[in-house]
Design a protein around this motif. Structure first.
Motif, PDB file in Angstrom:
ATOM      1  N   ARG A 138       0.833  -1.213   0.000  1.00 13.93           N
ATOM      2  CA  ARG A 138       0.000   0.000   0.000  1.00 13.93           C
ATOM      3  C   ARG A 138       0.863   1.256   0.000  1.00 13.93           C
ATOM      4  O   ARG A 138       1.962   1.238   0.555  1.00 13.93           O
ATOM      5  CB  ARG A 138      -0.908   0.012   1.235  1.00 13.93           C
ATOM      6  CG  ARG A 138      -1.935  -1.136   1.256  1.00 13.93           C
ATOM      7  CD  ARG A 138      -2.744  -1.122   2.545  1.00 13.93           C
ATOM      8  NE  ARG A 138      -1.894  -1.359   3.706  1.00 13.93           N
ATOM      9  CZ  ARG A 138      -2.350  -1.339   4.958  1.00 13.93           C
ATOM     10  NH1 ARG A 138      -3.614  -1.101   5.193  1.00 13.93           N
ATOM     11  NH2 ARG A 138      -1.512  -1.566   5.970  1.00 13.93           N
ATOM     12  N   HIS A 139       0.318   2.358  -0.572  1.00 18.01           N
ATOM     13  CA  HIS A 139       0.983   3.658  -0.529  1.00 18.01           C
ATOM     14  C   HIS A 139      -0.088   4.765  -0.489  1.00 18.01           C
ATOM     15  O   HIS A 139      -1.252   4.528  -0.862  1.00 18.01           O
ATOM     16  CB  HIS A 139       1.909   3.864  -1.724  1.00 18.01           C
ATOM     17  CG  HIS A 139       1.201   3.997  -3.018  1.00 18.01           C
ATOM     18  ND1 HIS A 139       0.736   2.909  -3.746  1.00 18.01           N
ATOM     19  CD2 HIS A 139       0.843   5.136  -3.721  1.00 18.01           C
ATOM     20  CE1 HIS A 139       0.141   3.327  -4.845  1.00 18.01           C
ATOM     21  NE2 HIS A 139       0.191   4.685  -4.855  1.00 18.01           N
ATOM     22  N   GLU A 140       0.312   5.914  -0.009  1.00 16.80           N
ATOM     23  CA  GLU A 140      -0.618   7.050   0.126  1.00 16.80           C
ATOM     24  C   GLU A 140      -0.373   8.081  -0.969  1.00 16.80           C
ATOM     25  O   GLU A 140       0.775   8.329  -1.353  1.00 16.80           O
ATOM     26  CB  GLU A 140      -0.453   7.726   1.497  1.00 16.80           C
ATOM     27  CG  GLU A 140      -0.812   6.818   2.651  1.00 16.80           C
ATOM     28  CD  GLU A 140      -0.563   7.470   3.993  1.00 16.80           C
ATOM     29  OE1 GLU A 140      -1.121   7.016   4.986  1.00 16.80           O
ATOM     30  OE2 GLU A 140       0.245   8.443   4.055  1.00 16.80           O
ATOM     31  N   GLU A 141      -1.444   8.691  -1.465  1.00 15.64           N
ATOM     32  CA  GLU A 141      -1.382   9.771  -2.456  1.00 15.64           C
ATOM     33  C   GLU A 141      -2.214  10.958  -1.944  1.00 15.64           C
ATOM     34  O   GLU A 141      -3.182  10.786  -1.179  1.00 15.64           O
ATOM     35  CB  GLU A 141      -1.953   9.285  -3.796  1.00 15.64           C
ATOM     36  CG  GLU A 141      -1.129   8.191  -4.426  1.00 15.64           C
ATOM     37  CD  GLU A 141      -1.737   7.745  -5.757  1.00 15.64           C
ATOM     38  OE1 GLU A 141      -2.850   8.230  -6.091  1.00 15.64           O
ATOM     39  OE2 GLU A 141      -1.090   6.914  -6.453  1.00 15.64           O
ATOM     40  N   ARG A 148      -4.812  13.959  -2.163  1.00 14.89           N
ATOM     41  CA  ARG A 148      -6.032  14.320  -2.904  1.00 14.89           C
ATOM     42  C   ARG A 148      -6.621  15.590  -2.272  1.00 14.89           C
ATOM     43  O   ARG A 148      -6.710  15.689  -1.044  1.00 14.89           O
ATOM     44  CB  ARG A 148      -7.045  13.190  -2.826  1.00 14.89           C
ATOM     45  CG  ARG A 148      -8.258  13.437  -3.700  1.00 14.89           C
ATOM     46  CD  ARG A 148      -9.241  12.288  -3.600  1.00 14.89           C
ATOM     47  NE  ARG A 148      -9.752  12.159  -2.217  1.00 14.89           N
ATOM     48  CZ  ARG A 148     -10.619  11.256  -1.829  1.00 14.89           C
ATOM     49  NH1 ARG A 148     -11.033  10.307  -2.683  1.00 14.89           N
ATOM     50  NH2 ARG A 148     -11.050  11.254  -0.583  1.00 14.89           N
ATOM     51  N   LEU A 184       3.054  11.551   3.564  1.00 14.89           N
ATOM     52  CA  LEU A 184       2.612  10.388   2.767  1.00 14.89           C
ATOM     53  C   LEU A 184       3.398   9.140   3.186  1.00 14.89           C
ATOM     54  O   LEU A 184       4.591   9.215   3.501  1.00 14.89           O
ATOM     55  CB  LEU A 184       2.822  10.652   1.274  1.00 14.89           C
ATOM     56  CG  LEU A 184       2.087  11.885   0.709  1.00 14.89           C
ATOM     57  CD1 LEU A 184       2.415  12.068  -0.768  1.00 14.89           C
ATOM     58  CD2 LEU A 184       0.598  11.778   0.905  1.00 14.89           C
ATOM     59  N   HIS A 185       2.796   7.969   3.129  1.00 12.69           N
ATOM     60  CA  HIS A 185       3.420   6.687   3.484  1.00 12.69           C
ATOM     61  C   HIS A 185       3.194   5.645   2.379  1.00 12.69           C
ATOM     62  O   HIS A 185       2.238   5.758   1.603  1.00 12.69           O
ATOM     63  CB  HIS A 185       2.826   6.146   4.803  1.00 12.69           C
ATOM     64  CG  HIS A 185       3.035   7.038   5.980  1.00 12.69           C
ATOM     65  ND1 HIS A 185       2.185   8.116   6.284  1.00 12.69           N
ATOM     66  CD2 HIS A 185       4.014   7.052   6.924  1.00 12.69           C
ATOM     67  CE1 HIS A 185       2.615   8.726   7.366  1.00 12.69           C
ATOM     68  NE2 HIS A 185       3.737   8.091   7.786  1.00 12.69           N
ATOM     69  N   GLU A 186       4.099   4.700   2.330  1.00 15.01           N
ATOM     70  CA  GLU A 186       3.933   3.564   1.423  1.00 15.01           C
ATOM     71  C   GLU A 186       4.600   2.311   2.013  1.00 15.01           C
ATOM     72  O   GLU A 186       5.471   2.408   2.870  1.00 15.01           O
ATOM     73  CB  GLU A 186       4.518   3.859   0.041  1.00 15.01           C
ATOM     74  CG  GLU A 186       6.024   3.931   0.020  1.00 15.01           C
ATOM     75  CD  GLU A 186       6.587   4.099  -1.391  1.00 15.01           C
ATOM     76  OE1 GLU A 186       5.778   4.229  -2.329  1.00 15.01           O
ATOM     77  OE2 GLU A 186       7.827   4.088  -1.542  1.00 15.01           O
TER      78      GLU A 186
END
Length: 294
Positions: free
Chosen positions: A203-206, A208, A237-239
């Motif tokens: 998973r990763h964050e984007e 918006r 942000l995290h991934e």
């Protein structure tokens, strides 16, 4: 010297040389036709007793359950082959040849038998008893044979004077097996490196941007600050990234074992058998005279 009374203890018993090596088993004993004394013993030698060698027993000794002869095993096995005539006799020439091979003085043998050195060893064609004494018709007869069963086979003389029957003998083939090494197998463990592949979800964050209109529900929050100002807001942000680790796991145990399989193999050999043939008898007429026959 071996006596006639010791013959039954000698037949089918082991024969050893002077060094204690077994030569073979005694199968036949040959007697002098004139004196009735044992002169020779035949011994089965070779693989499965395929050869028969002759040994003088003038100086042999019967020790418990076996016969000892003053000749080496290899010397006996290399003795010349001799032929026996239809009457179960060794000819004078054959006997002479054997004595020469074993280094026995021929004149001494004749002297021990009570005969002159120039008397020779002719074939006795008149006497039918191996215990015939000196003076029986003919010069000293050559050795006649006694079978292993104590009776005579075809053309052989019996040890029993009152038995006029013939005993037929035959050879039996005995087949054995031997175990031998045919090869070797071994287990060897070594390390190899191979590429493996596996699908892992990460998973990763984007970022918006969300916009919402001013409503009665959020109006108070919207007018809470000054009318005009400068501001900024930061979002981290995290991934997820795959992390690979390995561990050694025992998966199975391996060993070598052997199992036996039985195969049938045909073994061929030659065996001798004695047969009877008759002279002067009409077998068809003899069969017709038997009880129960027409």
């Amino acid at each position: 010297m071996i006596t006639r009374e010791e013959i039954t203890m000698l037949l089918d018993h082991p024969v050893y040389d002077g060094e204690g090596h077994k030569i073979g088993d005694a199968k036949h004993v040959f007697f002098d036709d004139m004196t009735g004394r044992p002169e020779w013993v035949s011994v089965k030698t070779g693989m499965f007793g395929s050869n028969e060698s002759f040994i003088p027993i003038h100086d042999a000794t019967l020790v418990e359950d076996h016969l000892e002869v003053p000749y080496r095993k290899d010397q006996v096995k290399g003795a010349p082959n001799v032929d026996i005539d239809a009457g179960g006799h060794l000819s004078a020439s054959e006997e002479h040849r054997l004595y020469e091979y074993y280094g026995v003085n021929w004149d001494n043998v004749l002297s021990d038998d009570g005969m002159s050195g120039d008397g020779g060893m002719g074939t006795d064609t008149t006497t039918t008893d191996t215990t015939a004494a000196a003076g029986t018709a003919g010069v000293a007869g050559t050795a006649s044979v006694a079978g292993t069963a104590g009776y005579e086979g075809t053309g052989r003389r019996s040890l029993r004077d009152d038995d006029d029957a013939m005993t037929l003998s035959e050879e039996r083939m005995h087949v054995g097996v031997e175990r031998r090494e045919t090869g070797r197998a071994r287990l060897r463990k070594y390390v190899v490196t191979e590429e493996v592949q596996q699908i892992v979800p990460v998973r990763h964050e984007e970022v918006r941007v969300e916009r919402e209109p001013i409503t009665d529900a959020n109006r108070d929050a919207a007018y809470a600050g000054p009318e005009f100002t400068e501001a900024e807001h930061e979002v981290t942000l995290h991934e997820e990234t795959p992390v690979v680790e390995t561990e050694a796991v025992a998966v199975e145990r391996v060993r070598l074992t052997t199992e036996e399989h039985v195969d049938d193999r045909t073994v061929r050999g030659q065996v001798r058998k004695e047969r009877i043939e008759t002279e002067g008898i009409d077998l068809d007429e003899d069969v017709r005279r038997r009880p129960g026959r027409e």
